[in-house]
Design a protein around this motif. Structure first.
Motif, PDB file in Angstrom:
ATOM      1  N   ALA A  39       0.824  -1.200   0.000  1.00 52.03           N
ATOM      2  CA  ALA A  39       0.000   0.000   0.000  1.00 52.03           C
ATOM      3  C   ALA A  39       0.864   1.260   0.000  1.00 52.03           C
ATOM      4  O   ALA A  39       0.599   2.221  -0.744  1.00 52.03           O
ATOM      5  CB  ALA A  39      -0.932  -0.006   1.210  1.00 52.03           C
ATOM      6  N   HIS A  40       1.898   1.260   0.826  1.00 52.00           N
ATOM      7  CA  HIS A  40       2.760   2.437   0.932  1.00 52.00           C
ATOM      8  C   HIS A  40       3.500   2.684  -0.386  1.00 52.00           C
ATOM      9  O   HIS A  40       3.583   3.832  -0.848  1.00 52.00           O
ATOM     10  CB  HIS A  40       3.760   2.242   2.074  1.00 52.00           C
ATOM     11  CG  HIS A  40       4.610   3.437   2.347  1.00 52.00           C
ATOM     12  ND1 HIS A  40       4.126   4.592   2.926  1.00 52.00           N
ATOM     13  CD2 HIS A  40       5.931   3.667   2.101  1.00 52.00           C
ATOM     14  CE1 HIS A  40       5.095   5.486   3.040  1.00 52.00           C
ATOM     15  NE2 HIS A  40       6.204   4.943   2.538  1.00 52.00           N
ATOM     16  N   THR A  41       4.005   1.613  -0.979  1.00 57.21           N
ATOM     17  CA  THR A  41       4.753   1.753  -2.235  1.00 57.21           C
ATOM     18  C   THR A  41       3.834   2.260  -3.348  1.00 57.21           C
ATOM     19  O   THR A  41       4.225   3.135  -4.139  1.00 57.21           O
ATOM     20  CB  THR A  41       5.378   0.407  -2.633  1.00 57.21           C
ATOM     21  OG1 THR A  41       6.234  -0.046  -1.583  1.00 57.21           O
ATOM     22  CG2 THR A  41       6.185   0.542  -3.919  1.00 57.21           C
ATOM     23  N   LEU A  42       2.628   1.714  -3.436  1.00 51.69           N
ATOM     24  CA  LEU A  42       1.687   2.168  -4.453  1.00 51.69           C
ATOM     25  C   LEU A  42       1.352   3.636  -4.257  1.00 51.69           C
ATOM     26  O   LEU A  42       1.298   4.409  -5.226  1.00 51.69           O
ATOM     27  CB  LEU A  42       0.414   1.327  -4.397  1.00 51.69           C
ATOM     28  CG  LEU A  42      -0.679   1.690  -5.417  1.00 51.69           C
ATOM     29  CD1 LEU A  42      -0.156   1.586  -6.849  1.00 51.69           C
ATOM     30  CD2 LEU A  42      -1.902   0.805  -5.219  1.00 51.69           C
ATOM     31  N   MET A  43       1.168   4.054  -3.013  1.00 46.58           N
ATOM     32  CA  MET A  43       0.884   5.470  -2.732  1.00 46.58           C
ATOM     33  C   MET A  43       2.070   6.337  -3.140  1.00 46.58           C
ATOM     34  O   MET A  43       1.884   7.410  -3.751  1.00 46.58           O
ATOM     35  CB  MET A  43       0.571   5.655  -1.242  1.00 46.58           C
ATOM     36  CG  MET A  43       0.267   7.093  -0.819  1.00 46.58           C
ATOM     37  SD  MET A  43       1.758   8.059  -0.427  1.00 46.58           S
ATOM     38  CE  MET A  43       2.404   7.185   0.990  1.00 46.58           C
ATOM     39  N   LEU A  44       3.291   5.907  -2.841  1.00 49.52           N
ATOM     40  CA  LEU A  44       4.483   6.676  -3.231  1.00 49.52           C
ATOM     41  C   LEU A  44       4.547   6.859  -4.736  1.00 49.52           C
ATOM     42  O   LEU A  44       4.901   7.937  -5.238  1.00 49.52           O
ATOM     43  CB  LEU A  44       5.746   5.974  -2.732  1.00 49.52           C
ATOM     44  CG  LEU A  44       5.976   5.921  -1.217  1.00 49.52           C
ATOM     45  CD1 LEU A  44       7.227   5.101  -0.904  1.00 49.52           C
ATOM     46  CD2 LEU A  44       6.109   7.325  -0.629  1.00 49.52           C
ATOM     47  N   GLN A  45       4.170   5.818  -5.482  1.00 49.46           N
ATOM     48  CA  GLN A  45       4.140   5.917  -6.941  1.00 49.46           C
ATOM     49  C   GLN A  45       3.051   6.888  -7.385  1.00 49.46           C
ATOM     50  O   GLN A  45       3.299   7.771  -8.229  1.00 49.46           O
ATOM     51  CB  GLN A  45       3.882   4.548  -7.554  1.00 49.46           C
ATOM     52  CG  GLN A  45       3.724   4.597  -9.077  1.00 49.46           C
ATOM     53  CD  GLN A  45       3.247   3.279  -9.655  1.00 49.46           C
ATOM     54  OE1 GLN A  45       3.565   2.221  -9.137  1.00 49.46           O
ATOM     55  NE2 GLN A  45       2.480   3.341 -10.747  1.00 49.46           N
ATOM     56  N   GLU A  46       1.878   6.748  -6.831  1.00 46.55           N
ATOM     57  CA  GLU A  46       0.754   7.605  -7.234  1.00 46.55           C
ATOM     58  C   GLU A  46       1.021   9.080  -6.958  1.00 46.55           C
ATOM     59  O   GLU A  46       0.577   9.956  -7.707  1.00 46.55           O
ATOM     60  CB  GLU A  46      -0.518   7.162  -6.509  1.00 46.55           C
ATOM     61  CG  GLU A  46      -1.051   5.815  -6.969  1.00 46.55           C
ATOM     62  CD  GLU A  46      -2.256   5.368  -6.152  1.00 46.55           C
ATOM     63  OE1 GLU A  46      -2.916   4.393  -6.560  1.00 46.55           O
ATOM     64  OE2 GLU A  46      -2.539   5.970  -5.105  1.00 46.55           O
ATOM     65  N   GLU A  47       1.751   9.345  -5.896  1.00 42.78           N
ATOM     66  CA  GLU A  47       2.044  10.735  -5.523  1.00 42.78           C
ATOM     67  C   GLU A  47       3.297  11.264  -6.212  1.00 42.78           C
ATOM     68  O   GLU A  47       3.697  12.407  -5.981  1.00 42.78           O
ATOM     69  CB  GLU A  47       2.198  10.858  -4.007  1.00 42.78           C
ATOM     70  CG  GLU A  47       0.958  10.480  -3.213  1.00 42.78           C
ATOM     71  CD  GLU A  47      -0.258  11.308  -3.570  1.00 42.78           C
ATOM     72  OE1 GLU A  47      -0.106  12.538  -3.710  1.00 42.78           O
ATOM     73  OE2 GLU A  47      -1.354  10.728  -3.729  1.00 42.78           O
ATOM     74  N   GLY A  48       3.942  10.437  -7.043  1.00 45.03           N
ATOM     75  CA  GLY A  48       5.125  10.862  -7.773  1.00 45.03           C
ATOM     76  C   GLY A  48       6.370  10.980  -6.917  1.00 45.03           C
ATOM     77  O   GLY A  48       7.331  11.655  -7.296  1.00 45.03           O
ATOM     78  N   ILE A  49       6.375  10.303  -5.775  1.00 44.51           N
ATOM     79  CA  ILE A  49       7.520  10.391  -4.864  1.00 44.51           C
ATOM     80  C   ILE A  49       8.615   9.423  -5.294  1.00 44.51           C
ATOM     81  O   ILE A  49       9.807   9.717  -5.154  1.00 44.51           O
ATOM     82  CB  ILE A  49       7.063  10.114  -3.418  1.00 44.51           C
ATOM     83  CG1 ILE A  49       6.076  11.206  -2.982  1.00 44.51           C
ATOM     84  CG2 ILE A  49       8.257  10.051  -2.459  1.00 44.51           C
ATOM     85  CD1 ILE A  49       5.391  10.936  -1.661  1.00 44.51           C
ATOM     86  N   ILE A  50       8.254   8.267  -5.827  1.00 44.58           N
ATOM     87  CA  ILE A  50       9.222   7.343  -6.431  1.00 44.58           C
ATOM     88  C   ILE A  50       8.738   7.009  -7.830  1.00 44.58           C
ATOM     89  O   ILE A  50       7.542   7.153  -8.150  1.00 44.58           O
ATOM     90  CB  ILE A  50       9.434   6.061  -5.593  1.00 44.58           C
ATOM     91  CG1 ILE A  50       8.140   5.232  -5.529  1.00 44.58           C
ATOM     92  CG2 ILE A  50       9.936   6.409  -4.206  1.00 44.58           C
ATOM     93  CD1 ILE A  50       8.327   3.900  -4.808  1.00 44.58           C
ATOM     94  N   SER A  51       9.644   6.567  -8.671  1.00 48.17           N
ATOM     95  CA  SER A  51       9.304   6.312 -10.074  1.00 48.17           C
ATOM     96  C   SER A  51       8.410   5.082 -10.211  1.00 48.17           C
ATOM     97  O   SER A  51       8.486   4.168  -9.382  1.00 48.17           O
ATOM     98  CB  SER A  51      10.580   6.100 -10.889  1.00 48.17           C
ATOM     99  OG  SER A  51      11.160   4.832 -10.556  1.00 48.17           O
ATOM    100  N   PRO A  52       7.582   5.054 -11.245  1.00 49.55           N
ATOM    101  CA  PRO A  52       6.747   3.875 -11.482  1.00 49.55           C
ATOM    102  C   PRO A  52       7.569   2.603 -11.652  1.00 49.55           C
ATOM    103  O   PRO A  52       7.155   1.527 -11.211  1.00 49.55           O
ATOM    104  CB  PRO A  52       5.995   4.227 -12.767  1.00 49.55           C
ATOM    105  CG  PRO A  52       5.972   5.726 -12.795  1.00 49.55           C
ATOM    106  CD  PRO A  52       7.280   6.151 -12.183  1.00 49.55           C
ATOM    107  N   GLU A  53       8.746   2.708 -12.295  1.00 47.14           N
ATOM    108  CA  GLU A  53       9.587   1.538 -12.518  1.00 47.14           C
ATOM    109  C   GLU A  53      10.069   0.951 -11.195  1.00 47.14           C
ATOM    110  O   GLU A  53      10.000  -0.278 -10.979  1.00 47.14           O
ATOM    111  CB  GLU A  53      10.788   1.905 -13.408  1.00 47.14           C
ATOM    112  CG  GLU A  53      10.444   2.329 -14.809  1.00 47.14           C
ATOM    113  CD  GLU A  53       9.890   3.751 -14.893  1.00 47.14           C
ATOM    114  OE1 GLU A  53       9.238   4.081 -15.899  1.00 47.14           O
ATOM    115  OE2 GLU A  53      10.109   4.533 -13.932  1.00 47.14           O
ATOM    116  N   ASP A  54      10.561   1.816 -10.300  1.00 43.47           N
ATOM    117  CA  ASP A  54      11.031   1.334  -8.996  1.00 43.47           C
ATOM    118  C   ASP A  54       9.869   0.795  -8.169  1.00 43.47           C
ATOM    119  O   ASP A  54      10.001  -0.247  -7.509  1.00 43.47           O
ATOM    120  CB  ASP A  54      11.719   2.475  -8.230  1.00 43.47           C
ATOM    121  CG  ASP A  54      13.068   2.850  -8.840  1.00 43.47           C
ATOM    122  OD1 ASP A  54      13.608   2.026  -9.603  1.00 43.47           O
ATOM    123  OD2 ASP A  54      13.547   3.964  -8.567  1.00 43.47           O
TER     124      ASP A  54
END
Length: 466
Positions: A39-54
């Motif tokens: 959940a946390h990783t998906l949120m980080l991606q959605e918020e543009g905090i980490i790249s979609p690839e990572d």
């Protein structure tokens, strides 16, 4: 990954690492930890905090771990806890970019979230077990609406009742146990994730999104409170301790009633044992062990209260020691609930003995006094005095309740108040008949079959929504 390598020059000693490790009981939150990271990783991606690839590489590794199970982790005490073991697993699969999943997240908010996820599941299982138990009690009661027995106060004969009425006393206590857990669940169902170590983060995270992904109703609003509060555990275990008391009391009665002296019921053979030396014995071993195990939950509660009572805000490692007592409490409550349920369902009630005890020892005396109040408008305390003398005299003369006559009452009332009552023989006989007494208790909550049936219907209506 050695978490200490940045700040410290050396490793913990093996003894210190083992002593402080939580891996022994962290398996309980393995699944929750994966959910939390996903959940946390998906949120980080959605918020543009980490790249979609990572993010997708991390998510893929986490899902693989979820499929492979706990056995895929390297559970070494030097790792400290399940959170680092999971992170190390992902690192072995995708390299250092695994560290991105820990962005804007601490083990402090992560463990608090994991515990709540896992505890919610445990509470729901126990609540489901409670509803099933109540359903079966209701079915037993339905078949025993006029099965007489005596009710006790101070473990002495008090008034006649029915087995159905007594069984429903269990169902009402278990219903309140359900309601306490249902209420505690509301406080468990709050998401700490995003609180990070204690003051949140400068990253623009979306706490509401992770709460939604993890199935929480809302977030905990104060980050200090989010990482350090364990009152949700204390409240849940307190509710479980009260459930333990309910189950222990049921066991106590099954033990007493199955004795030769009472002879009210027989527990199923599958929940009994015999003696190693006395071949005639049928011992209520399961009820005795359940009685002890159920009350051990109180000990877990006291330990939790003692650990948390004087901790400063916010997170302290002491909180780690609360967790094993939580799981001991939930395991004991769940297992004991199931066994007591099965054991009570196995019981065969001795209807002949129940009726015999209900008719013996003047359990109908209250109704006789009420009769005098109704028919002769005597103050209850005067009627109480007359009936008390009736009972003591009858016991001295060896008379049974069904041998008390209108003439006998007149003799006693002449001694006590100086005049005869002159109550009809039929009314006296009815007042001393246990079944008639039970049928007359048509007050809500009473043992009259019509009232018990109403209670059964109310319970059925309640269970429809559970």
């Amino acid at each position: 990954m050695n978490l200490r390598s940045g700040r410290f020059k050396g490793r913990m000693t093996s003894d210190a690492a083992s002593y402080t490790s939580s891996l022994e009981f962290d398996h309980r939150i393995f699944g929750a930890d994966i959910k939390c990271n996903l959940a946390h990783t998906l949120m980080l991606q959605e918020e543009g905090i980490i790249s979609p690839e990572d993010a997708q590489a991390i998510i893929k590794a986490l899902k693989t771990l979820e499929e492979d199970g706990l056995e895929a982790l390297e559970l070494d005490p030097s790792v400290e806890d399940i959170h680092m073991a999971v992170e190390n697993y992902v690192t072995r699969r995708i390299g250092e970019k695994a560290g991105f999943m820990h962005t804007a997240k601490s083990r402090n908010d992560q463990v608090a979230t994991d515990l709540r996820i896992a505890l919610k599941e445990e509470i729901l299982v126990i609540m489901e077990g409670l509803v099933t138990f109540i359903q079966d009690i209701v079915e037993m009661a339905q078949g025993n609406l006029e099965t007489l027995m005596v009710g006790y106060t101070h473990l002495q004969h008090a008034q006649p009742t029915t087995f159905a009425h007594h069984l429903l006393s269990y169902s009402q206590a278990l219903k309140r146990d359900y309601q306490r857990l249902e209420d505690a669940y509301k406080r468990v169902d709050l998401c700490p994730l995003g609180a990070a170590a204690l003051t949140t983060t400068s990253f623009p995270i979306n706490r509401e999104r992770t709460a939604q992904l993890l199935g929480f109703s809302q977030i905990l609003e104060n980050s200090l409170d989010a990482v350090s509060s364990r009152d949700f555990i204390t409240e849940t275990v307190a509710a479980l301790a009260l459930l333990g008391i309910t189950l222990s009391r049921i066991c106590e009665e099954l033990i007493i009633w199955s004795s030769y002296e009472f002879g009210l019921l027989e527990i199923g053979d599958e929940y009994s044992s015999t003696s190693s030396i006395m071949p005639q014995k049928k011992n209520p071993d399961v009820a005795e062990v359940a009685r002890a195990k159920a009350t051990s939950i109180q000990g877990e509660l006291v330990t939790i209260l003692s650990v948390t009572k004087a901790l400063p805000q916010s997170y302290n490692r002491d909180l780690q020691e609360v967790t094993p007592h939580l799981w001991k409490a939930t395991d004991t409550a769940r297992d004991t609930l199931q066994l007591v349920h099965e054991m009570l369902s196995s019981v065969k009630f001795n209807q002949k003995r129940g009726a015999e005890l209900a008719a013996a020892n003047f359990s109908t005396a209250t109704e006789l006094a009420d009769l005098m109040v109704r028919e002769k408008q005597l103050p209850f305390r005067v009627a109480h005095q007359i009936v008390g003398r009736v009972v003591s005299t009858a016991l001295e003369e060896g008379l049974r309740p069904d041998e008390i006559t209108s003439h006998f009452l007149d003799q006693i009332s002449l001694e006590v108040i100086g005049e005869a009552l002159d109550i009809g023989e039929e009314l006296v006989e009815k007042a001393l008949n246990p079944l008639e007494v039970v049928r007359s208790r048509e007050v809500p909550g009473g043992p009259a079959p019509i009232m018990v049936q109403e209670c059964i219907q109310n319970l059925k209506n309640w269970m429809k929504n559970k």
